[in-house]
Design an enzyme around this catalytic site. Structure first.
Site, PDB file in Angstrom:
ATOM      1  N   LYS A  47     -16.167  42.961  15.784  1.00 23.12           N
ATOM      2  CA  LYS A  47     -14.474  43.361  15.502  1.00 23.12           C
ATOM      3  C   LYS A  47     -13.971  42.655  14.490  1.00 23.12           C
ATOM      4  O   LYS A  47     -13.222  43.351  13.673  1.00 23.12           O
ATOM      5  CB  LYS A  47     -14.033  42.686  16.954  1.00 23.12           C
ATOM      6  CG  LYS A  47     -14.077  43.754  18.027  1.00 23.12           C
ATOM      7  CD  LYS A  47     -13.088  43.190  19.003  1.00 23.12           C
ATOM      8  CE  LYS A  47     -13.561  43.052  20.345  1.00 23.12           C
ATOM      9  NZ  LYS A  47     -12.712  42.448  21.372  1.00 23.12           N
ATOM     10  N   ARG A 105     -27.228  43.681  22.769  1.00 18.63           N
ATOM     11  CA  ARG A 105     -26.058  44.371  22.208  1.00 18.63           C
ATOM     12  C   ARG A 105     -26.570  45.578  21.375  1.00 18.63           C
ATOM     13  O   ARG A 105     -27.619  45.458  21.012  1.00 18.63           O
ATOM     14  CB  ARG A 105     -24.821  43.574  21.570  1.00 18.63           C
ATOM     15  CG  ARG A 105     -25.426  43.194  20.141  1.00 18.63           C
ATOM     16  CD  ARG A 105     -24.575  42.099  19.485  1.00 18.63           C
ATOM     17  NE  ARG A 105     -23.178  42.503  19.609  1.00 18.63           N
ATOM     18  CZ  ARG A 105     -22.114  41.784  19.457  1.00 18.63           C
ATOM     19  NH1 ARG A 105     -22.657  40.331  19.470  1.00 18.63           N
ATOM     20  NH2 ARG A 105     -20.902  42.033  19.644  1.00 18.63           N
ATOM     21  N   GLU A 144     -11.745  41.455  25.587  1.00 21.43           N
ATOM     22  CA  GLU A 144     -10.559  40.909  24.901  1.00 21.43           C
ATOM     23  C   GLU A 144      -9.658  41.814  24.321  1.00 21.43           C
ATOM     24  O   GLU A 144     -10.264  42.541  23.485  1.00 21.43           O
ATOM     25  CB  GLU A 144     -10.717  39.675  24.220  1.00 21.43           C
ATOM     26  CG  GLU A 144      -9.951  38.914  23.812  1.00 21.43           C
ATOM     27  CD  GLU A 144     -10.046  37.801  22.692  1.00 21.43           C
ATOM     28  OE1 GLU A 144     -11.102  37.857  22.099  1.00 21.43           O
ATOM     29  OE2 GLU A 144      -9.239  36.820  22.569  1.00 21.43           O
TER      30      GLU A 144
END
Length: 786
Positions: free
Chosen positions: A276, A266, A39
């Site tokens: 983020k 992850r 994104e």
RNA sequence: UGGGGAGUCGUCUAACGGCAGGACAUCGGCCUUUGAAGCCGACUAUCCAGGUUCGAAUCCUGGCUCCCCAGCCA
């Protein structure tokens, strides 16, 4: 054919690649299409790099392709600048998406079409509850939700409302489109998930064209399907979303074969944060200079720090792909960086904290230009630079000690040291001020010890770096250290990760460097000998301005050793405290550890006593406690057990087959999915009891029976499992196997008794599936230990 | 306490019923005009408890611990 030990090393593999290989082999797909779907609302970090390396890597290895797709479905957070930085970073990492650049925002019209399809099928509805009402009626993890009062609107009304939502007739939040699934689903994500929300906001690509935007769960699976993605790889926290992914693709008309989602863990790294949101906070709060601050785990930051794409790629490959939540030690990344830079960064000299060294035996106005190689002996590269030597030099403050600790191999009064690429010098004097601070050091050089004269016959116990004071250039150097003081800055729920920021994560100094350093341009990597790898900052390198960023220090076993001996007196106390501090330590390094230890204590409790039903079962049929316990607690197994009885096998054997083998087979297929019934199992048990076949053979038979309706004996004969092996063949087989593995045999005789299994395995392979392991083992044992 | 995942050296990761292996870290040693690199060596692990099996990290049962899910974020 399992002798891979001596064969070529197995190619790197992980559960994802294994799955892809199988899918291809089974014909599920004929090509592999993956995608990296960021994104554009922030910069890429090392965690994303893991995903990039995985997705592009898998596609490449299987001759497929990997798409870059911007998952830009939220107009409020996304920006073109982020999209640009993402593309720059992926290219920098070394990957190329070719023509396959896509945007979710290009599919908005198609998404809408699929939404209409769902509405028309009665599978989606417009909900007009407030945000609060929706949240409240969703229930909790332990209580089911309630249906929305708008859940049963007519198709026409839904269509009308949806069209007007699209047309911009409503304010934000007035309505949403929801899937009609199940408000009492145990999976919270399936309680009528939102498909569309109203956002009267400009999108960075579609502008004001839309007033409704799709949610991730609706959009993502469709994006994958539209692009014919085969393997949609995402991180573990999306496991709960997989049900919606499947639901949407099963209920709208998308191209086949459809994609499937697979989750992997992850990447987390010690001494940093990786979300983020948190990285954005560091930027916004001015804790770092920007997304590309060299202390940031962003790719932009790492690039400025001097990390190389190759290092990051090999790091990602080395940490592997699995489903375990795990935090990798940052040392591993640093190792990958040093490993790459070792052969890429030419060596030069610079003094970070200068101390004047006067070579009294050298004429004041004479400068000798030495020829110094750029590479150490073990890096097969050519090249050298001119290095000036004179009377006035700078050496590192740390490289001189008035009272040297034991093992100090540098300069001290009366001691000799080699000046790298130049002469051996002996310290003759120390000049101090009134407070005892060392102002300069004096020395004399040994003329015959010049480096260029090759083996001069002289050896110094140590070598230090230096620069010529008059010919040196001053260059600002930024020493970077870990951004956080704790390995797990997010571990303590009571404190913000920002409380653990390392105040010393950046130190700037004015270094004195040899002239060759002045020639560097932005992005050049070098090693300052004995100090570390540095890069000429590629961002700040403008108009001839030069700053060096320390990429990573060299490993320093002296520093480790000296801090250790410094702490020597404290050692015992620390030892004594260690148990204590391990328990309550702030460091999350131990956070998974402590509970694990506790688990041990908890589960060593006595097991609960047998239930009355289980006890009866045990006593009536002569079963073991465990068998009785399992049967008593699993009605479907118990029924099967009773039905299988009476075929002539002992109840205990029947129970064994039911409890151990049937339970396993029924796991994926369900008991009804099995091709055999209780009678067949009973018969199998009897055949084993009677010695017609051994247990090993019987298990193979059972697996066959699960697939096809066939009696035990038929399978047994069809597969040729009657392995009546006589003593002599057994004997010679053993001999052959032992001869085939002389090395293993030697190790066995040497005491590595675990190898018995290895030999037995080989033997069983040789003798065939029907061989009796007990007998085989007996014979093997006779040969092994006569 | 609903559902979904996961537990192997300090850390990450292999072993698909048959030698618990590798890497990083740590600690020794060798080498060295970088206390780097390189080379050699050592160290340490199957969450627990039962069961099945000739043989279990792997299969069965139970337990424990950790992570994820109640955004109109992705």
């Amino acid at each position: 054919m399992r002798n891979e030990r001596d064969a070529a090393p197995r190619e790197r593999s992980d559960f994802v690649r294994e799955m892809v290989r199988e899918d291809l082999r089974d014909g599920k797909y004929h090509e592999v299409v993956t995608r990296f779907p960021p994104e554009p609302n922030g910069y890429l970090h090392i965690g994303h790099a893991k995903s990039v390396v995985l997705n592009f890597g898998v596609a490449e290895e299987f001759g497929g392709r990997c798409h870059l797709r911007f998952d830009d479905t939220n107009p409020e957070t996304e920006e073109e600048e982020y999209a640009q930085s993402i593309m720059r970073d992926i290219r920098w990492l070394g990957y190329d998406w070719g023509e396959h650049l896509y945007h979710a925002s290009d599919y908005f019209e198609r998404f809408y079409g699929y939404a209409v399809e769902l509405v028309e099928k009665g599978l989606a509805y417009v909900d007009s509850q407030s945000e609060e009402e929706i949240r409240e009626s969703r229930g909790t993890v332990t209580e089911p939700g309630r249906d929305s009062p708008y859940r049963n609107r007519s198709v026409d009304e839904n269509l009308d409302l949806l069209g007007r939502m699209r047309a911009g007739e409503f304010p934000n939040g007035a309505h949403v489109l929801r899937a009609k699934i199940d408000m009492s689903s145990p999976n919270m994500k399936m309680r009528d998930p939102l498909l569309y929300r109203i956002r009267n906001a400009a999108h960075y690509r579609t502008g004001d064209e839309w007033h409704i935007y799709p949610m991730y769960d609706f959009a993502h699976c469709l994006e994958d399907a539209i692009e014919s993605v085969t393997h949609s790889l995402c991180t573990l926290e999306f496991e709960n979303n997989r049900d919606i992914y499947d639901w949407v693709l099963e209920n709208v008309s998308v191209p086949k074969p459809r994609p499937f989602q697979t989750e992997f863990a992850r990447l987390s790294l010690t001494y940093t944060v990786m979300s983020k949101r948190k990285l954005l906070a560091l930027v916004k709060n001015g804790r770092v200079s920007g997304w590309d601050d060299p202390r940031m785990p962003t790719l932009a930051g790492m690039r400025r720090r001097g990390f190389t794409p190759k290092a990051i790629r090999s790091f990602c490959e080395q940490v592997g792909v699995a489903k375990t939540n795990a935090t990798v030690e940052v040392e591993r990344l640093e190792h990958a960086v040093r490993d790459d830079l070792n052969t890429k960064a030419p060596r030069m000299m610079g003094v970070l904290r200068p101390l004047k060294l006067v070579v009294e035996s050298w004429p004041a106005d004479e400068v000798e230009w030495l020829d110094a190689p750029l590479w150490p002996h073990d890096v097969p590269k050519e090249g050298s630079r001119k290095l000036p030597f004179g009377r006035n030099l700078f050496i590192e403050r740390d490289d001189f000690s008035k009272e040297p600790p034991p093992g100090f191999r540098r300069l001290s009064p009366g001691a000799e040291v080699r000046l790298r690429h130049a002469y051996i010098v002996r310290c003759t004097d120390v000049v101090e001020d009134e407070e005892g601070r060392i102002l300069e050091v004096r020395a004399v050089h040994e003329p015959k010890s010049s480096s260029k004269s090759g083996k001069s016959g002289r050896k110094a116990k140590g070598t230090i770096h230096w620069v010529c004071a008059d010919k040196s250039v001053e260059i600002p150097v930024r020493l970077y250290d870990r951004l956080f003081t704790e390995a797990y800055p997010e571990a303590d729920p009571e404190r913000s990760f920002e409380e653990y920021l390392n105040p010393a994560s950046l130190e700037t100094l004015a270094a004195r460097c040899e002239p060759a350093l002045g020639e560097l341009t932005g992005g050049d990597h070098i090693q300052l000998e004995r100090q570390g790898f540095f890069v000429a900052d590629p961002v700040d390198a403008k108009d001839g301005f030069l700053v060096l960023n320390r990429t990573v220090p060299l490993r320093d076993s002296w520093a480790r050793q000296s801090t250790k001996s410094e702490a020597g007196t404290r050692k015992e106390t620390r030892q004594a405290e260690s148990n204590d501090s391990k328990e309550k330590g702030v460091g999350g390094a131990r956070r998974a550890k402590a509970p694990r230890k506790r688990a041990k204590d908890d589960s060593s409790r006595e097991r609960a006593a047998l239930s009355p039903q289980a006890a009866t079962l045990r006593d009536e049929h002569g079963l073991g406690d465990e068998q009785a316990r399992v049967l008593a607690s699993r009605p479907e197994l118990l029924r099967f057990f009773h039905a299988a009885l009476g075929g002539g096998a002992s109840p205990r054997s029947v129970a064994r087959w039911v409890v151990n083998e049937l339970a396993a087979l029924a796991k994926d297929r369900g008991i009804e999915g099995l091709a055999f019934g209780p009678k067949d199992l009973g018969e199998l048990a009897r055949l084993v009891d009677e010695g017609v076949m051994n247990l090993r053979a019987a298990r193979i038979v059972l697996e066959e029976m699960a697939l096809r309706k066939e009696s035990p004996l038929e399978v047994f004969q069809r597969l040729g499992l009657q392995g009546a092996v006589d003593e002599t063949t057994l004997d010679s087989a053993v001999r052959e196997v032992l001869e085939a593995f002389p090395e293993e045999l030697a190790r066995y005789r040497d005491g590595k008794k675990g190898l018995l299994g290895f030999f037995l395995g080989r033997l069983m392979e040789k003798l065939g599936k029907g061989a009796d392991p007990k007998k085989t083992r007996e014979v093997l044992g006779r040969h092994l230990d006569p």
